[in-house]
Design a protein around this motif. Sequence first.
Motif, PDB file in Angstrom:
ATOM      1  N   GLU A 267       0.351  -1.972   4.382  1.00 44.14           N
ATOM      2  CA  GLU A 267      -0.633  -2.906   4.947  1.00 44.14           C
ATOM      3  C   GLU A 267      -1.829  -2.146   5.530  1.00 44.14           C
ATOM      4  OE1 GLU A 267      -2.605  -6.185   5.873  1.00 44.14           O
ATOM      5  OE2 GLU A 267      -0.739  -6.100   4.726  1.00 44.14           O
ATOM      6  N   ILE A 268      -1.562  -1.042   6.190  1.00 43.88           N
ATOM      7  CA  ILE A 268      -2.666  -0.235   6.728  1.00 43.88           C
ATOM      8  C   ILE A 268      -3.545   0.286   5.598  1.00 43.88           C
ATOM      9  CG2 ILE A 268      -3.185   1.941   7.890  1.00 43.88           C
ATOM     10  CD1 ILE A 268      -0.840   1.439   9.732  1.00 43.88           C
ATOM     11  N   SER A 269      -2.911   0.728   4.507  1.00 46.06           N
ATOM     12  CA  SER A 269      -3.684   1.205   3.364  1.00 46.06           C
ATOM     13  C   SER A 269      -4.521   0.080   2.765  1.00 46.06           C
ATOM     14  CB  SER A 269      -2.732   1.785   2.314  1.00 46.06           C
ATOM     15  OG  SER A 269      -3.450   2.194   1.170  1.00 46.06           O
ATOM     16  N   ALA A 270      -3.915  -1.117   2.623  1.00 48.47           N
ATOM     17  CA  ALA A 270      -4.654  -2.250   2.059  1.00 48.47           C
ATOM     18  C   ALA A 270      -5.808  -2.663   2.957  1.00 48.47           C
ATOM     19  CB  ALA A 270      -3.698  -3.425   1.832  1.00 48.47           C
ATOM     20  N   LEU A 271      -5.558  -2.713   4.277  1.00 46.58           N
ATOM     21  CA  LEU A 271      -6.626  -3.096   5.203  1.00 46.58           C
ATOM     22  C   LEU A 271      -7.725  -2.036   5.238  1.00 46.58           C
ATOM     23  CD1 LEU A 271      -7.640  -5.179   7.211  1.00 46.58           C
ATOM     24  CD2 LEU A 271      -6.346  -4.017   9.002  1.00 46.58           C
ATOM     25  N   THR A 272      -7.346  -0.774   5.116  1.00 43.71           N
ATOM     26  CA  THR A 272      -8.355   0.299   5.078  1.00 43.71           C
ATOM     27  C   THR A 272      -9.242   0.156   3.845  1.00 43.71           C
ATOM     28  OG1 THR A 272      -6.841   1.783   6.264  1.00 43.71           O
ATOM     29  CG2 THR A 272      -8.686   2.790   5.088  1.00 43.71           C
ATOM     30  N   ASP A 273      -8.615  -0.129   2.693  1.00 41.90           N
ATOM     31  CA  ASP A 273      -9.408  -0.352   1.479  1.00 41.90           C
ATOM     32  C   ASP A 273     -10.331  -1.554   1.633  1.00 41.90           C
ATOM     33  OD1 ASP A 273      -8.131   1.799   0.369  1.00 41.90           O
ATOM     34  OD2 ASP A 273      -6.633   0.592  -0.689  1.00 41.90           O
ATOM     35  N   MET A 274      -9.814  -2.619   2.242  1.00 43.27           N
ATOM     36  CA  MET A 274     -10.646  -3.808   2.445  1.00 43.27           C
ATOM     37  C   MET A 274     -11.793  -3.507   3.402  1.00 43.27           C
ATOM     38  SD  MET A 274     -11.232  -6.891   1.587  1.00 43.27           S
ATOM     39  CE  MET A 274      -9.711  -7.317   0.723  1.00 43.27           C
TER      40      MET A 274
END
Length: 490
Positions: A170-177
């Motif tokens: 989730e942190i990786s996805a939010l960072t990409d977003m």
Amino acid sequence: MELVGSPLTAKYAHPRSTPTKFLPAISTMASSYKNHFPYYPLPQSFSLPWMPSTYYKTAAINPTLAPFSRSSQVLTTSKMLPFVSNRTTLFTRYTPDDWYRSNLTKYKESETSRQNSERLRVDTHRMIQDKYQQTKKTQVESTKNLGERVNDIEFWKSELCHELNEMIREISALTDMKKRLERALAETEAPLQVAQECLLHREKRMDIDLVHDDVEKELFTEVDVVRSCQERMQQHLDKAKAQLASNRAAEHELEKDLANKQAARRIDDKCHHLRNTSEGISYYRGVERVDATISVPESWAKFTDNNILLSQSERAASAHLRDSIENLLVVTANEMWHQFNRVNIAFTNRIAETADAKSKIQTHLSKTLQEIFQIEMNIEAIRKAIRDKGPPLKVAQTRLDERTRRPNMELCRDPAQIRLVNEVHEIDETIQTLQQRLRDAEDVLQMLVHAKSVLEHDLSVKANTLFLDQEKCMGMRKTFPSTVRLVGYI
């Protein structure tokens, strides 16, 4: 004699008095009880073979010497005890019955002692077996509890690992977003700059073309739309940064809890595999009195469960924020593209109107120029006509002047005279009429020249407006970012 080390459960054994102080002071440090003998009392001959002298207190007589004095050297022989051979009387003696009774008493005491000893041995053996079984059962239960504890730790450890992996994703996805949002926010600067430059260029319009038309209204609207999109993007970007901080805090708690679980699992697994024959076991005197625990199973499980629930809550909030950012990027891209198309349509219409006005001005200018040419020709014709009236007027006036020289009665007002006078008046009127017409034609020519200058100026104004709108503004607006760039993918 007093028996030592007898069990307290035997009725025939006297209980041994408990020492008033059998333990030293125990501190809270672990080093205070390591490598010490257990606190419970053990006989000193715990590991020695059976010997009677170890179970009985032997009496000892320590003779003491009287102080040395010279009076002892002068004792007479009369004061010393006589030898038996010198005795003349019999001392008191025991009877044979006393002797037999004494022997029987000793026999009975010996038999009683043996019976007590036998009962003590049987009871001790039974007690040893019972305590062995009890100790073994307790150790089995402790080992079982440790195994269950290891399983519980393993369960929560697996739950923490799963939640930690989900949080990392989730942190990786939010960072990409967040990166997409930052790129999209950076891409909005170009449309905003283009709109502002278009407004700046259109300020260079001249005279009547400097109007608050639809193009200017749509450009102002475009600036407001882009700034509104930027504000919303910045707000969501701040929310994403705060959410990332919360996610990383939850991740830190999970990692810390997982590290503690791994350490506890390693320790409990080591304890679970300890046996009586294991190496490294030792006495730790008073360790059972040291209570360093800060939680109970319920609070222990609830602590990890709360960490997992907090992480799940943060993940749900993070996923919701990602969806919100995704929708925001799509909405803002559509809004900017829609307003961009509206501005372009307004520019196209305005350019068409300006071009049409320019074309009409050019048509009117050409007609005005033609009319100026015609009126100039007309003026020249009037002037020629005026000049042409000079000779006839001269002839008529010369005739009248000559006829004034007729003598006497010959000065007759005959029809010729009347006609010559009328001719002069007619020519004067004609000249005056032609001169008035010449002045009118010259006035019309001035009006046409003024109209020509106005049309030429307006034509230059329209040409300037067309250059600004068509070349400058529309030339810049051909490079508007694509939708893929506006949603942050590139």
